[in-house]
Design a protein around this motif. Sequence first.
Motif, PDB file in Angstrom:
ATOM      1  N   PRO A  33      11.899  53.457  42.727  1.00 60.09           N
ATOM      2  CA  PRO A  33      11.264  52.189  42.904  1.00 60.09           C
ATOM      3  C   PRO A  33      11.993  51.374  44.108  1.00 60.09           C
ATOM      4  O   PRO A  33      12.958  51.999  44.476  1.00 60.09           O
ATOM      5  CB  PRO A  33      12.069  51.608  41.696  1.00 60.09           C
ATOM      6  CG  PRO A  33      12.101  52.758  40.451  1.00 60.09           C
ATOM      7  CD  PRO A  33      12.458  53.778  41.538  1.00 60.09           C
ATOM      8  N   GLU A  35      12.399  47.610  45.980  1.00 65.12           N
ATOM      9  CA  GLU A  35      12.425  46.142  46.019  1.00 65.12           C
ATOM     10  C   GLU A  35      11.353  45.925  47.185  1.00 65.12           C
ATOM     11  O   GLU A  35      11.493  46.281  48.341  1.00 65.12           O
ATOM     12  CB  GLU A  35      13.784  45.283  46.352  1.00 65.12           C
ATOM     13  CG  GLU A  35      13.352  44.080  46.293  1.00 65.12           C
ATOM     14  CD  GLU A  35      14.386  43.307  45.271  1.00 65.12           C
ATOM     15  OE1 GLU A  35      14.265  42.085  45.150  1.00 65.12           O
ATOM     16  OE2 GLU A  35      15.288  43.831  44.883  1.00 65.12           O
ATOM     17  N   ARG A  36      10.580  44.704  47.201  1.00 58.45           N
ATOM     18  CA  ARG A  36       9.524  44.600  48.350  1.00 58.45           C
ATOM     19  C   ARG A  36      10.146  43.099  48.840  1.00 58.45           C
ATOM     20  O   ARG A  36      10.954  42.525  48.181  1.00 58.45           O
ATOM     21  CB  ARG A  36       8.021  44.547  47.607  1.00 58.45           C
ATOM     22  CG  ARG A  36       7.712  45.770  47.003  1.00 58.45           C
ATOM     23  CD  ARG A  36       6.097  45.863  46.363  1.00 58.45           C
ATOM     24  NE  ARG A  36       5.669  44.472  46.416  1.00 58.45           N
ATOM     25  CZ  ARG A  36       4.377  44.398  45.699  1.00 58.45           C
ATOM     26  NH1 ARG A  36       3.688  45.100  45.517  1.00 58.45           N
ATOM     27  NH2 ARG A  36       3.765  43.163  45.816  1.00 58.45           N
ATOM     28  N   TYR A  40       8.648  41.001  44.101  1.00 62.90           N
ATOM     29  CA  TYR A  40       8.257  42.122  43.412  1.00 62.90           C
ATOM     30  C   TYR A  40       8.934  43.407  43.674  1.00 62.90           C
ATOM     31  O   TYR A  40       9.617  43.597  44.626  1.00 62.90           O
ATOM     32  CB  TYR A  40       6.747  42.407  43.447  1.00 62.90           C
ATOM     33  CG  TYR A  40       5.957  41.401  42.770  1.00 62.90           C
ATOM     34  CD1 TYR A  40       5.474  41.361  41.519  1.00 62.90           C
ATOM     35  CD2 TYR A  40       5.681  40.209  43.498  1.00 62.90           C
ATOM     36  CE1 TYR A  40       4.792  40.302  40.827  1.00 62.90           C
ATOM     37  CE2 TYR A  40       4.829  39.090  42.924  1.00 62.90           C
ATOM     38  CZ  TYR A  40       4.444  39.153  41.722  1.00 62.90           C
ATOM     39  OH  TYR A  40       3.883  38.259  41.096  1.00 62.90           O
ATOM     40  N   ASP A  42       8.415  47.470  43.399  1.00 60.74           N
ATOM     41  CA  ASP A  42       7.481  48.673  43.271  1.00 60.74           C
ATOM     42  C   ASP A  42       8.202  49.842  42.390  1.00 60.74           C
ATOM     43  O   ASP A  42       9.262  50.204  42.814  1.00 60.74           O
ATOM     44  CB  ASP A  42       7.326  49.215  44.848  1.00 60.74           C
ATOM     45  CG  ASP A  42       6.268  50.215  44.625  1.00 60.74           C
ATOM     46  OD1 ASP A  42       5.755  50.814  43.589  1.00 60.74           O
ATOM     47  OD2 ASP A  42       5.987  50.847  45.736  1.00 60.74           O
ATOM     48  N   SER A  48       3.661  47.436  40.401  1.00 63.66           N
ATOM     49  CA  SER A  48       4.670  46.478  40.828  1.00 63.66           C
ATOM     50  C   SER A  48       4.990  45.304  39.885  1.00 63.66           C
ATOM     51  O   SER A  48       3.917  45.046  39.229  1.00 63.66           O
ATOM     52  CB  SER A  48       4.405  45.711  42.088  1.00 63.66           C
ATOM     53  OG  SER A  48       4.555  46.747  43.390  1.00 63.66           O
TER      54      SER A  48
END
Length: 164
Positions: A33, A35-36, A40, A42, A48
């Motif tokens: 995972p 962080e975007r 959000y 991912d 997401s």
Amino acid sequence: MFTEQNVPTEEPSPSPTVPAEQPRATAATRPTPAERTDGYVDVGYGTSIPAGGAGDCTGSAYIHIASVDWETIAELALPENLVDMGPRQFAEGEVGYDDQGRIATYTVAPGDVDGVIGDRFCIYNGIALGMLNGHKGYEPIQPGEVLVINPAAVPDFEYHNPYN
């Protein structure tokens, strides 16, 4: 009869080059995972979810059930966000823990609902708890049933697709 509009004026452009095939994710190469920048997170496999958690949850876990290269994957993404926020109406059952103190299972109490159980544990898609535990979409969970919450915390857990 052809008119000027039907006559091509230039050569058609060549088709774009097909990029080399990327390796596919498998159970052994699960995505991490990330962080975007748009708020959000991912969780892998093209999914997401919002970075923050609902209510008092600081983040959300996510139940991921899919088939990748004919291998079924059933896992909890972001298990570090799995927190028991305490009993509430429609989620009053007992929590089971593994040897490391991680939330592992949940024993359903009368009147419990899988989506509300998910809310109790900060699971973004808690309604998937039924399917994770072998229920078809229309089959309710039952009082006394022990649900797996975190497959990684239950060593002998095997996912069984209810639609097979």
